[in-house]
Design a protein around this motif. Sequence first.
Motif, mmCIF file in Angstrom:
data_model
loop_
_atom_site.group_PDB
_atom_site.id
_atom_site.type_symbol
_atom_site.label_atom_id
_atom_site.label_comp_id
_atom_site.label_asym_id
_atom_site.label_seq_id
_atom_site.Cartn_x
_atom_site.Cartn_y
_atom_site.Cartn_z
ATOM 1 N N ALA A 52 0.822 -0.989 -0.036
ATOM 2 C CA ALA A 52 0.115 0.309 -0.302
ATOM 3 C C ALA A 52 0.721 1.626 -0.349
ATOM 4 O O ALA A 52 0.224 2.213 0.377
ATOM 5 N N ASN A 53 2.451 0.980 -0.100
ATOM 6 C CA ASN A 53 2.915 2.093 0.102
ATOM 7 C C ASN A 53 2.307 3.218 1.551
ATOM 8 O O ASN A 53 2.302 4.598 0.879
ATOM 9 N N PHE A 54 2.578 2.493 2.698
ATOM 10 C CA PHE A 54 2.216 3.920 3.699
ATOM 11 C C PHE A 54 0.843 4.028 3.055
ATOM 12 O O PHE A 54 0.341 5.406 3.428
ATOM 13 N N GLY A 55 -0.239 3.773 2.841
ATOM 14 C CA GLY A 55 -1.544 4.195 2.323
ATOM 15 C C GLY A 55 -1.316 5.115 1.613
ATOM 16 O O GLY A 55 -3.309 5.016 0.928
ATOM 17 N N ARG A 56 -0.904 5.661 0.848
ATOM 18 C CA ARG A 56 -0.563 6.128 -0.683
ATOM 19 C C ARG A 56 -1.243 5.826 -1.757
ATOM 20 O O ARG A 56 -1.022 5.958 -3.035
ATOM 21 N N LYS A 57 -0.904 4.205 -2.120
ATOM 22 C CA LYS A 57 -1.666 3.620 -3.229
ATOM 23 C C LYS A 57 -3.027 3.276 -3.242
ATOM 24 O O LYS A 57 -3.580 2.614 -2.128
ATOM 25 N N ARG A 58 -3.358 3.437 -4.347
ATOM 26 C CA ARG A 58 -5.069 3.217 -4.165
ATOM 27 C C ARG A 58 -5.051 1.891 -4.678
ATOM 28 O O ARG A 58 -5.126 1.578 -5.304
#
Length: 331
Positions: A52-58
């Motif tokens: 999720a790349n620390f929540g940055r990836k949708r």
Amino acid sequence: MHPAVAVGLVFGGCCSNVVFLELLARQFPGCGNIVTFSQFLFIAVEGFIFEANFGRKRPAIPIRYYFIMVAMFFTVSVVNNYALNLNIAMPLHMIFRSGSLIASMALGIIILKKRYSVSKYMSIALVSLGIFTCTFMSAKQVASDSSLNEEDGLQVFLWWLLGIAALTFALLMSARMGIFQETLYKQFGKHSKEALFYNHALPLPGFLLLAPNIYHHAVLFSQSELFQVPVLGLTLPIMWFYLLMNVVTQYVCIRGVFILTTECTSLTVTLVVTLRKFVSLIFSILYFRNPFTAWHWLGTAFVFVGTLMYTEVWNSLGPFLARWRKRPKEE
């Protein structure tokens, strides 16, 4: 990555995972919730960082679909682990969960209106017969336990029946989840890593409902005898070491299966996973001396032969063996 490495990860990770789970369950049969929570937390943290790349990836699949999938996945995981607290022996637990083919076929016919060949129905009949044989013989062992009086024996047997009902429910729910995933992947494409992360991250708040039980077993784990970890030289309660190893090996197992699905055909994946279950079963019986009669062995043979029939592995092995026999003549 070479497929042989993935196969090694599956066998090494999954087989050792079963060993550490049995070590935990033998000491504290009701520890399923803390085991499930630890596995979910570890995989969720790893996925949050790397997927999720620390929540940055949708997410590629809309989050609302993941909430439905997660409700099923969370239920299956909790119920499967809790069944160990209901007088279900580990070998029966493994054999029963091998019946996923039956549930998948039944729900596939009902929901997706699928039709199967005669050989598929025969293989499912073999698997069903094997599971019935093992379950029936285990029921006789529970009912005839000579160390219990009649009243206690009846109570133990009733709890065992509840455990069988729990495993049956989890089996059907898992099959339904598989069908749901299949329809999602057809619509949005395969995103296995993403699904792995959301399936483990979204259910974490649900463990608040199980917090008292998880805390209780955390205290019990902390009170267990101390153990010095080889090489590292660290000293910690042995139950925490078993839990740590269970979580790590579960991750290795899941990653191995994921790599295998990207490198090999679904037939190969099914064959490897089936053989892995068989090796785990043999180890559980021999190392932990779990009660296993000739009838259990017969039932086990039915389950695994039926599974191999379903995957049609014999059809794939035939041409391979034919080529192998011809090779010396050509040389």
